[in-house]
Design an enzyme around this catalytic site. Sequence first.
Site, PDB file in Angstrom:
ATOM      1  N   GLY A 180      -0.440   8.233   1.370  1.00 27.33           N
ATOM      2  CA  GLY A 180      -0.571   8.168   2.524  1.00 27.33           C
ATOM      3  C   GLY A 180       0.771   7.683   3.213  1.00 27.33           C
ATOM      4  O   GLY A 180       1.998   8.020   2.930  1.00 27.33           O
ATOM      5  N   GLY A 230       2.098   4.586   3.423  1.00 28.34           N
ATOM      6  CA  GLY A 230       2.994   3.987   2.946  1.00 28.34           C
ATOM      7  C   GLY A 230       3.910   4.627   1.773  1.00 28.34           C
ATOM      8  O   GLY A 230       5.187   4.364   1.866  1.00 28.34           O
ATOM      9  N   GLY A 243       0.629  -1.135   0.157  1.00 33.02           N
ATOM     10  CA  GLY A 243      -0.108   0.155   0.055  1.00 33.02           C
ATOM     11  C   GLY A 243       0.866   1.078   0.061  1.00 33.02           C
ATOM     12  O   GLY A 243       0.458   2.225   0.661  1.00 33.02           O
ATOM     13  N   ALA A 244       1.952   1.320  -0.631  1.00 27.03           N
ATOM     14  CA  ALA A 244       2.816   2.632  -0.726  1.00 27.03           C
ATOM     15  C   ALA A 244       2.563   3.294  -1.792  1.00 27.03           C
ATOM     16  O   ALA A 244       3.368   4.331  -1.925  1.00 27.03           O
ATOM     17  CB  ALA A 244       4.216   2.015  -0.978  1.00 27.03           C
ATOM     18  N   ASN A 245       1.363   3.239  -2.367  1.00 26.86           N
ATOM     19  CA  ASN A 245       1.023   4.259  -3.565  1.00 26.86           C
ATOM     20  C   ASN A 245       0.457   5.364  -2.865  1.00 26.86           C
ATOM     21  O   ASN A 245       0.413   6.625  -3.701  1.00 26.86           O
ATOM     22  CB  ASN A 245       0.078   3.537  -4.392  1.00 26.86           C
ATOM     23  CG  ASN A 245      -1.353   3.078  -3.601  1.00 26.86           C
ATOM     24  OD1 ASN A 245      -1.231   2.332  -2.974  1.00 26.86           O
ATOM     25  ND2 ASN A 245      -2.330   4.073  -3.502  1.00 26.86           N
ATOM     26  N   SER A 290      -3.865   0.129  14.583  1.00 28.02           N
ATOM     27  CA  SER A 290      -4.442   1.223  14.779  1.00 28.02           C
ATOM     28  C   SER A 290      -4.754   1.371  16.217  1.00 28.02           C
ATOM     29  O   SER A 290      -5.255   0.354  16.854  1.00 28.02           O
ATOM     30  CB  SER A 290      -5.799   1.457  13.825  1.00 28.02           C
ATOM     31  OG  SER A 290      -6.656   2.579  14.300  1.00 28.02           O
ATOM     32  N   TYR A 330     -14.037  -3.083  11.192  1.00 26.00           N
ATOM     33  CA  TYR A 330     -12.439  -2.253  11.062  1.00 26.00           C
ATOM     34  C   TYR A 330     -11.636  -2.434  12.289  1.00 26.00           C
ATOM     35  O   TYR A 330     -10.511  -2.883  12.363  1.00 26.00           O
ATOM     36  CB  TYR A 330     -12.700  -0.686  10.690  1.00 26.00           C
ATOM     37  CG  TYR A 330     -11.230  -0.072  10.939  1.00 26.00           C
ATOM     38  CD1 TYR A 330     -10.258  -0.389   9.700  1.00 26.00           C
ATOM     39  CD2 TYR A 330     -11.094   0.948  11.742  1.00 26.00           C
ATOM     40  CE1 TYR A 330      -9.167   0.320   9.550  1.00 26.00           C
ATOM     41  CE2 TYR A 330      -9.724   1.519  11.751  1.00 26.00           C
ATOM     42  CZ  TYR A 330      -8.683   1.408  10.660  1.00 26.00           C
ATOM     43  OH  TYR A 330      -7.487   1.955  10.616  1.00 26.00           O
TER      44      TYR A 330
END
Length: 302
Positions: free
Chosen positions: A30, A32, A26-28, A142, A168
């Site tokens: 935010g 990441g 998920g480094a695309n 989280s 979540y």
Amino acid sequence: MTHTSSTPWSVADIPDQTGRTVIITGANSGLGAETATALAARGAHVVLACRNTAKAGEVAARIGDKATVRALDLADLDSVRAFAGTVGGADVLINNAGIMAVPLRRTAQGFESQIGTNHLGHFALTALLLPTITDRVVTLSSGLHQLGRIDLGDLNWERRRYRRWQAYGDSKMANLMFGLELAERLRAAGSAIRSQIAHPGYASTGLVGHTETLLDPIAKLGARLPIAQSAADGALPTLLAATAPDAESGRFYGPTQLFGLRGAPGRSGYNARARDRAIREGLWRESERLTGIDFDVMGTLA
């Protein structure tokens, strides 16, 4: 370089990462993207493991030749297996990707999307990559793990009335429990590989204000107030866990001010439910059953 508690930990404390490879899911965008950028700036080669490869490509272009983009959809175990089969070894795996408080949806294998993406996808990925990891695994949880109450009899919300925020919280509790259990199993196997868990506090990222609920306007307002911190600051606990020589296996790292919502990173407390060994072991077994992967840490490292 050992960090001293007398000064707040920052990106300046990241040791030289030259010669090291870090896989970041998920480094695309935010957290990441900020994590990848900071690590590459210190010399690491970063593998951006993302579903949205176009956005990941934009991040990689900003980083330069120290970044590689690879397709990974954590909501599809076939994609997880394909990714694991195409990447070589890495020093660090950062299980960063996640979705938050979305309506009821199902993954390719029929899992509730939040537990499926946030936990089961990362569980499978870690199991498949662990033999190639040389240093540590960092899993993102989280502060909302506090909501989590793992229901081993209905992990995928097939019988309960779906509540997106509960789902979540469950997925983030699962992330925390997985990181803690992995640390214990690595220790029992005599492995030097570390498993740490991190959380960003209240960071202004792409997840904020996109839950398709009436809470979105409130979340967006909060992201503009002094309560929230930037995505770059939210990435600091992850960076500490991923790079600090004295970061301990089995520890939870997060912001240390305003009840863990913001501030310099350090050790963080967590809900005592995460210490329930019976639930942790049950979650591990159920995760093996659902993913079809026998995650025997001792055997994996043999």
